[in-house]
Design an enzyme around this catalytic site. Structure first.
Site, PDB file in Angstrom:
ATOM      1  N   THR A   1      33.530  -6.971  27.223  1.00 28.45           N
ATOM      2  CA  THR A   1      34.607  -7.624  27.994  1.00 28.45           C
ATOM      3  C   THR A   1      34.521  -7.068  29.434  1.00 28.45           C
ATOM      4  OG1 THR A   1      36.001  -5.521  27.898  1.00 28.45           O
ATOM      5  CG2 THR A   1      36.354  -7.030  26.084  1.00 28.45           C
TER       6      THR A   1
ATOM      7  N   GLU B   1      36.794 -11.278  22.770  1.00 26.96           N
ATOM      8  CA  GLU B   1      37.224 -10.724  21.517  1.00 26.96           C
ATOM      9  C   GLU B   1      37.169 -11.920  20.799  1.00 26.96           C
ATOM     10  OE1 GLU B   1      38.439 -10.044  24.466  1.00 26.96           O
ATOM     11  OE2 GLU B   1      39.045  -7.760  24.551  1.00 26.96           O
TER      12      GLU B   1
ATOM     13  N   LYS C   1      57.090  -7.875  37.688  1.00 25.81           N
ATOM     14  CA  LYS C   1      58.549  -7.894  36.907  1.00 25.81           C
ATOM     15  C   LYS C   1      59.340  -7.437  38.428  1.00 25.81           C
ATOM     16  CE  LYS C   1      60.065  -6.328  32.629  1.00 25.81           C
ATOM     17  NZ  LYS C   1      59.965  -5.616  31.659  1.00 25.81           N
TER      18      LYS C   1
ATOM     19  N   TRP D   1      60.752 -11.263  34.451  1.00 20.53           N
ATOM     20  CA  TRP D   1      59.559 -11.430  34.671  1.00 20.53           C
ATOM     21  C   TRP D   1      59.511 -12.683  35.328  1.00 20.53           C
ATOM     22  CZ3 TRP D   1      57.227 -11.011  28.787  1.00 20.53           C
ATOM     23  CH2 TRP D   1      56.791  -9.628  28.749  1.00 20.53           C
TER      24      TRP D   1
END
Ligand code: AMP
Length: 542
Positions: free
Chosen positions: A182, A329, A437, A442
């Protein structure tokens, strides 16, 4: 119980390689060399050279499960390694040449790389980390210009004496074929092990018409590097279908890519949005210079493709963009923004749907969950973390790290904050680590970025969180303007105002020459946060 059953035939990449020789022997592999000349080979050559490579690696002591790493651009020899290493039962590990030497040292040691195959031009980088990695036994150097120094073997010299036929072993389809790491911007990168089975199933589903739909008459250009998530499976899809493949080597600037697309009559190209933003800007400047009439699809993924980019390609140049989502992934393809024929959408709704991240491809399941891990409604509004599962989704990381990403009931937590609508179309609002936030609410940085990039003067925009004494966090926008264009903060704010609630509007706009990028070409928001994250606090204090 019926007595009859089907054969237990293993799903391995070896089949694609054998098939390429049997049915697609004349199909061409084109490589753009560092000096911009093109080399041409065929799938028959690929098979022949993969056999030689397998013999050579066996002679060097590479056995089943051993890791063979590459530090290479996209070229024909990298393709040979993509096929030969897994087919001989060893494991290909593609090192990302844009990483820092310390990260490369960590990854090579973590994967226990035994042999490393390096492009000659990347030897200086290799020498910066190799001495720290004890497990590396052999170095093989790819490059045509001159002898290799004492610590490396020359790739061509190694292959030359070997027989060009090999009986590849019959492998367990669940055995490891490839390891990809990753590109995590926080914490150490994690290794994801792709099996033969996962890569084969991923390839077959990628080739379905409403997924990416590869055909033998395609000319496939993976702009996405072969060191990033198996180049989104494009090399395997091309070999499996007998499509011509064009490999760009190290020349990834917009003009070089457009030259290559036009010259080789590319039908299918794929890369991250930053590449396509540059290509669209150049096409807008010189709409007549390149003949791209052969192009049938340009896949954009790896980060959100702004609607203005998708619309710009179609409306101004007649070029179709396919937006897709995936992760290291997930092998990596997870969703594709295919507009289903039953939806019956007008032009605006169709663009909105094509700019979504799409819905899960066959055999991938998607859902999004709240903080209590309960699945959320598919209403197009409720935000939650995306979870996926399927035969090419990681069940664990190499070495067992990051256990918290895998749920007890078999889902993988993606770290993407999304909404999903009633038709199953998923829209990414943010990475969990990038969410803003403000006063407990959000704010979707992706939505604001998309809107900013629809302003005619804006080339690139990245919206990120800055700490704020009252609201906790507030959005800031980093903006790169198009050459010769201007736009004031007020103009940009006015452009956003009709589309968002007032509290979503960035507190400030920073005009930059370039937005920092990750090793895979995405906007690097953590760097923006590091640099400008305290801007509002500083202003408040004084
Ligand atoms: P990587 O493993 O480096 O390929 O990164 C995977 C991450 O890239 C995903 O979890 C998403 O955050 C992001 N990503 C991939 N494709 C898209 C897309 N089409 N739109 C928005 N983000 C994306």
């Amino acid at each position: 119980m019926f007595a009859g059953r089907m054969m237990d035939y293993p799903l391995t990449l070896t089949h694609f390689l054998e098939r390429a020789r049997t049915y697609h022997a004349r199909c061409e592999i084109v490589t753009q060399n560092p000096d911009r000349t093109c080399s041409r080979a065929t799938y028959a050559d690929l098979h022949r050279r993969a056999a030689k490579l397998a013999h050579a690696l066996t002679r060097l002591g590479v056995g089943p499960g051993d890791r063979v790493a590459t530090l290479s651009w996209n070229h024909a020899r990298h393709l040979e390694l993509y096929l030969a290493v897994p087919a001989m039962g060893a494991v290909l590990h593609t090192l990302n040449l844009r990483l820092h030497p310390n990260e490369l040292a960590y990854i090579a040691a973590h994967a226990e790389d035994k042999v490393v195959v390096v492009d000659r031009s990347l030897l200086p980088l290799f020498r910066k980390f190799a001495p720290q990695v004890r497990c590396i036994r052999r170095v093989i150097v790819i490059g045509d210009d001159g002898p290799v120094d004492s610590d490396g073997l020359d790739y061509e010299a190694l292959l030359a004496p070997e027989p060009d036929h090999v009986d590849f072993p019959r492998l367990d389809e669940r055995s490891a074929a490839m390891v990809c790491y990753t590109s995590g911007t926080t914490g150490n990168p994690k290794g994801v092990v792709y099996s033969h089975r996962s890569l084969v199933l991923h390839t077959l589903v990628s080739c379905m018409h409403d997924t990416l739909g590869f055909r033998d008459r395609d000319v496939v250009l993976p702009v996405v590097p072969m060191f990033h998530a198996a180049a989104w499976g494009l090399p395997y899809s091309a070999v499996a279908t007998g499509a011509r493949i064009v490999l760009p080597g190290p020349h990834l600037d917009p003009a070089s890519l457009l030259d290559l697309m036009a010259r080789e009559r590319v039908t299918f190209a794929a890369g991250v949005p930053t590449i396509w933003l540059g290509i669209l800007a150049l096409l807008d400047e010189h709409p007549e210079r390149w003949d791209l009439s052969a192009m049938r699809a340009m896949v954009i993924g790896g980060a959100a493709a702004p609607p203005a980019l998708i619309d710009g390609f179609l409306s101004r140049h007649g070029l179709v963009v396919t937006h897709a989502w995936g992760m290291t992934e997930t092998n990596p393809l997870g969703t594709v923004a295919h507009v289903r024929s039953t939806l019956d959408l007008d032009a605006a709704a169709s663009l909105d749907t094509r700019a979504s991240q799409g819905y899960a491809v066959p055999f991938i399941e998607q859902r999004h969950v709240g903080p209590d891990d309960r699945p959320l409604p598919w209403d197009g509004a409720t935000m939650g973390e995306l979870e996926v599962r399927g035969p090419w989704v990681a069940a664990s990381y190499l070495g067992g790290e990051g256990e918290d990403r895998f749920t007890k009931d078999g889902w993988f937590k993606t770290g993407d904050v999304v909404t999903i609508d009633a038709d199953g179309y998923m829209r990414i609002a943010d990475r969990t680590k990038d969410v803003i936030k403000s006063g407990g609410e959000w704010i979707s940085s992706v939505a604001i970025e998309n809107a900013l990039m629809s302003h005619p003067a804006v080339l690139e925009a990245a919206v990120f969180a800055a700490r704020h004494p009252t609201w906790g966090e507030r959005p800031l926008a980093a903006v790169v303007l198009r050459q010769g264009q201007t736009a004031s903060k007020d103009e940009l704010c006015a452009h956003l105002e009709p589309r968002f609630a007032k509290y979503w509007l960035p507190d400030d706009f920073l005009f930059l020459d370039r937005i920092p990028r990750t090793s895979t070409g995405k906007f690097l928001k953590s760097k923006l946060r590091d640099e400008f994250g305290d801007l509002l606090e500083k202003r408040a204090s004084g």
